[in-house]
Design a protein around this motif. Structure first.
Motif, PDB file in Angstrom:
ATOM      1  N   ALA A   9       2.301 -24.689   6.672  1.00 40.21           N
ATOM      2  CA  ALA A   9       2.696 -23.686   7.653  1.00 40.21           C
ATOM      3  C   ALA A   9       3.231 -22.440   6.979  1.00 40.21           C
ATOM      4  CB  ALA A   9       3.738 -24.272   8.598  1.00 40.21           C
ATOM      5  N   GLY A  10       4.004 -22.623   5.920  1.00 38.54           N
ATOM      6  CA  GLY A  10       4.510 -21.484   5.171  1.00 38.54           C
ATOM      7  C   GLY A  10       3.610 -21.205   3.988  1.00 38.54           C
ATOM      8  N   ARG A  11       3.374 -19.920   3.712  1.00 39.84           N
ATOM      9  CA  ARG A  11       2.470 -19.558   2.626  1.00 39.84           C
ATOM     10  C   ARG A  11       3.006 -18.336   1.887  1.00 39.84           C
ATOM     11  NH1 ARG A  11      -3.342 -19.090   5.547  1.00 39.84           N
ATOM     12  NH2 ARG A  11      -4.138 -19.781   3.541  1.00 39.84           N
ATOM     13  N   VAL A  12       2.561 -18.190   0.662  1.00 37.79           N
ATOM     14  CA  VAL A  12       2.824 -16.985  -0.103  1.00 37.79           C
ATOM     15  C   VAL A  12       1.472 -16.359  -0.414  1.00 37.79           C
ATOM     16  CG1 VAL A  12       3.840 -15.970  -2.175  1.00 37.79           C
ATOM     17  CG2 VAL A  12       4.911 -17.964  -1.116  1.00 37.79           C
ATOM     18  N   HIS A  13       1.262 -15.136   0.065  1.00 39.08           N
ATOM     19  CA  HIS A  13       0.017 -14.429  -0.164  1.00 39.08           C
ATOM     20  C   HIS A  13       0.194 -13.436  -1.305  1.00 39.08           C
ATOM     21  CE1 HIS A  13      -1.322 -15.803   3.831  1.00 39.08           C
ATOM     22  NE2 HIS A  13      -0.117 -15.458   4.239  1.00 39.08           N
ATOM     23  N   ALA A  14      -0.842 -13.225  -2.066  1.00 41.78           N
ATOM     24  CA  ALA A  14      -0.828 -12.172  -3.088  1.00 41.78           C
ATOM     25  C   ALA A  14      -2.136 -11.411  -3.016  1.00 41.78           C
ATOM     26  CB  ALA A  14      -0.629 -12.763  -4.478  1.00 41.78           C
ATOM     27  N   ARG A  15      -2.025 -10.103  -2.978  1.00 41.67           N
ATOM     28  CA  ARG A  15      -3.213  -9.251  -2.954  1.00 41.67           C
ATOM     29  C   ARG A  15      -3.068  -8.179  -4.015  1.00 41.67           C
ATOM     30  NH1 ARG A  15      -7.391  -8.438   0.183  1.00 41.67           N
ATOM     31  NH2 ARG A  15      -6.630  -9.970   1.675  1.00 41.67           N
ATOM     32  N   VAL A  16      -4.146  -7.996  -4.791  1.00 44.04           N
ATOM     33  CA  VAL A  16      -4.163  -6.983  -5.836  1.00 44.04           C
ATOM     34  C   VAL A  16      -5.114  -5.870  -5.417  1.00 44.04           C
ATOM     35  CG1 VAL A  16      -4.734  -6.478  -8.237  1.00 44.04           C
ATOM     36  CG2 VAL A  16      -3.635  -8.652  -7.649  1.00 44.04           C
ATOM     37  N   GLU A  17      -4.589  -4.667  -5.378  1.00 43.34           N
ATOM     38  CA  GLU A  17      -5.388  -3.491  -5.070  1.00 43.34           C
ATOM     39  C   GLU A  17      -5.171  -2.478  -6.178  1.00 43.34           C
ATOM     40  OE1 GLU A  17      -5.712  -3.122  -0.343  1.00 43.34           O
ATOM     41  OE2 GLU A  17      -3.631  -3.053  -1.059  1.00 43.34           O
ATOM     42  N   ALA A  19      -3.959  -1.146  -9.373  1.00 41.16           N
ATOM     43  CA  ALA A  19      -2.906  -1.513 -10.317  1.00 41.16           C
ATOM     44  C   ALA A  19      -1.680  -2.091  -9.636  1.00 41.16           C
ATOM     45  CB  ALA A  19      -2.510  -0.295 -11.145  1.00 41.16           C
ATOM     46  N   VAL A  20      -1.759  -2.331  -8.311  1.00 41.82           N
ATOM     47  CA  VAL A  20      -0.595  -2.788  -7.553  1.00 41.82           C
ATOM     48  C   VAL A  20      -0.878  -4.145  -6.906  1.00 41.82           C
ATOM     49  CG1 VAL A  20       0.998  -2.247  -5.676  1.00 41.82           C
ATOM     50  CG2 VAL A  20       0.043  -0.405  -7.065  1.00 41.82           C
ATOM     51  N   ALA A  21       0.034  -5.081  -7.103  1.00 40.59           N
ATOM     52  CA  ALA A  21      -0.047  -6.383  -6.444  1.00 40.59           C
ATOM     53  C   ALA A  21       1.026  -6.461  -5.360  1.00 40.59           C
ATOM     54  CB  ALA A  21       0.155  -7.512  -7.451  1.00 40.59           C
ATOM     55  N   THR A  22       0.671  -7.009  -4.216  1.00 40.37           N
ATOM     56  CA  THR A  22       1.632  -7.220  -3.138  1.00 40.37           C
ATOM     57  C   THR A  22       1.743  -8.705  -2.866  1.00 40.37           C
ATOM     58  OG1 THR A  22       1.099  -5.088  -2.119  1.00 40.37           O
ATOM     59  CG2 THR A  22       2.216  -6.706  -0.740  1.00 40.37           C
ATOM     60  N   VAL A  23       2.951  -9.226  -2.977  1.00 44.26           N
ATOM     61  CA  VAL A  23       3.244 -10.645  -2.731  1.00 44.26           C
ATOM     62  C   VAL A  23       3.991 -10.728  -1.410  1.00 44.26           C
ATOM     63  CG1 VAL A  23       4.449 -12.691  -3.578  1.00 44.26           C
ATOM     64  CG2 VAL A  23       3.338 -11.124  -5.202  1.00 44.26           C
ATOM     65  N   ALA A  54      -3.440  -5.301 -16.444  1.00 45.66           N
ATOM     66  CA  ALA A  54      -3.981  -4.154 -15.715  1.00 45.66           C
ATOM     67  C   ALA A  54      -3.043  -3.681 -14.609  1.00 45.66           C
ATOM     68  CB  ALA A  54      -5.351  -4.497 -15.127  1.00 45.66           C
ATOM     69  N   LEU A  55      -2.072  -4.500 -14.257  1.00 45.95           N
ATOM     70  CA  LEU A  55      -1.150  -4.136 -13.186  1.00 45.95           C
ATOM     71  C   LEU A  55      -0.099  -3.149 -13.679  1.00 45.95           C
ATOM     72  CD1 LEU A  55      -0.496  -7.577 -11.434  1.00 45.95           C
ATOM     73  CD2 LEU A  55      -1.951  -5.708 -10.629  1.00 45.95           C
ATOM     74  N   ARG A  56       0.409  -2.349 -12.740  1.00 48.82           N
ATOM     75  CA  ARG A  56       1.500  -1.430 -13.042  1.00 48.82           C
ATOM     76  C   ARG A  56       2.754  -1.741 -12.216  1.00 48.82           C
ATOM     77  NH1 ARG A  56      -0.435   3.532 -15.327  1.00 48.82           N
ATOM     78  NH2 ARG A  56      -2.301   3.014 -16.515  1.00 48.82           N
ATOM     79  N   CYS A  57       2.585  -2.514 -11.128  1.00 49.40           N
ATOM     80  CA  CYS A  57       3.698  -2.722 -10.202  1.00 49.40           C
ATOM     81  C   CYS A  57       3.402  -3.927  -9.320  1.00 49.40           C
ATOM     82  CB  CYS A  57       3.878  -1.461  -9.348  1.00 49.40           C
ATOM     83  SG  CYS A  57       5.107  -1.605  -8.044  1.00 49.40           S
ATOM     84  N   VAL A  58       4.462  -4.649  -8.936  1.00 47.67           N
ATOM     85  CA  VAL A  58       4.360  -5.755  -7.971  1.00 47.67           C
ATOM     86  C   VAL A  58       5.349  -5.490  -6.845  1.00 47.67           C
ATOM     87  CG1 VAL A  58       4.538  -8.237  -7.583  1.00 47.67           C
ATOM     88  CG2 VAL A  58       3.711  -7.380  -9.794  1.00 47.67           C
ATOM     89  N   VAL A  59       4.868  -5.581  -5.615  1.00 47.70           N
ATOM     90  CA  VAL A  59       5.714  -5.416  -4.431  1.00 47.70           C
ATOM     91  C   VAL A  59       5.914  -6.782  -3.792  1.00 47.70           C
ATOM     92  CG1 VAL A  59       5.890  -4.397  -2.126  1.00 47.70           C
ATOM     93  CG2 VAL A  59       4.903  -3.070  -4.013  1.00 47.70           C
TER      94      VAL A  59
END
Length: 267
Positions: A9-17, A19-23, A54-59
């Motif tokens: 039921a609970g999940r952690v999503h991660a998307r990379v667009e 140089a930015v990843a959003t968790v 390759a990433l520059r930032c994680v949100v």
């Protein structure tokens, strides 16, 4: 690129667009209360993102208008029973996730709205920057559940706010607003609720415009100086200045002299 968050039921999503990843913490109907599986996912995802040069930032943010309402207490009788179970849950489930957030080599920004309490506050405290909407609420009212904050979970609060404020938060168990959280040293900036997305975008743009190696070295140096009073070794000194002969350093200086904007490659 979407990262498979696993099941439950609970999940952690991660998307990379780019140089930015959003968790994203996502537990519908539970104010994103964090299950044991979600803690494990958070650790795994951050380990993978940290290895992506390759990433520059994680949100880090929550779904549905809230950051996170702490650990999922409904699981406690099953995953956190008895002293052995409690110790394992905090030391082998929560602690590795918080450590993975703190150890990420990229700048990590928490975008906070709604509820940010307990485990949610612990996650936010391990990020490098914390942007909050004015309507967000903060605290750690776990004294009402009859337990203290575990050492590895308290570490982030102590580093941000110090002993006095940490004890105030834990002993009183009070939930407070974003302006008070800012005054206590828990936040980087507070903005109007409808300005959070634009402030987040501007912050991410500034982070992405900087030299990635410089950001990684700043994070390492800050952690080393705060965590170990011993003088730097000669090898550590050399590591601090390893950027000196790199292309990005030369690009930055040259761009400044020419009055142009530097374009860094991470070298």
């Amino acid at each position: 690129m979407a990262v498979n968050p696993g099941s439950g039921a609970g999940r952690v999503h991660a998307r990379v667009e780019g140089a930015v990843a959003t968790v994203t913490l996502d537990h519908p109907g539970r104010l994103n209360a964090i299950t044991a599986a979600m803690w494990n996912e958070l650790a795994e995802i951050f380990g993978r993102l940290s290895a992506d040069r390759a990433l520059r930032c994680v949100v880090v943010r929550g779904a549905g208008g809230h950051f996170a309402a702490g650990a999922d207490i409904r699981e406690f009788p099953r995953v956190r029973a008895g002293q052995a179970g409690v110790m394992a849950y905090h030391r082998r489930t929560i602690a590795p996730a918080l450590r993975a957030v703190a150890d990420c080599i990229h700048p990590v920004v928490a975008a906070i709205e709604g509820v940010c309490v307990g485990g949610g506050l612990e996650i936010a405290s391990r990020c490098d920057l914390r942007l909050a909407a004015r309507g967000a609420r903060f605290g750690a009212p776990i004294n009402r559940l009859g337990f203290p904050m575990a050492p590895d979970e308290m570490r982030g609060l102590l580093e941000l706010a110090g002993r006095a404020v940490t004890l105030e938060i834990l002993l009183e168990g009070r939930v407070f607003d974003a302006d008070e959280a800012l005054a206590k040293g828990l936040l980087t900036r507070v903005v109007a609720t409808d300005a959070l997305e634009s402030e987040l975008a501007a912050t991410v743009a500034r982070l992405c415009a900087g030299a990635p190696l410089a950001a990684r070295l700043n994070k390492w140096t800050a952690a080393r100086l705060a965590g170990d009073p011993a003088p730097l070794s000669e090898a550590e000194w050399r590591a601090c200045f390893a950027y000196a002969d790199g292309p990005d350093h030369h690009r930055g200086v040259q761009a400044f002299l020419q009055g142009t904007d530097p374009v860094f490659t991470g070298e």
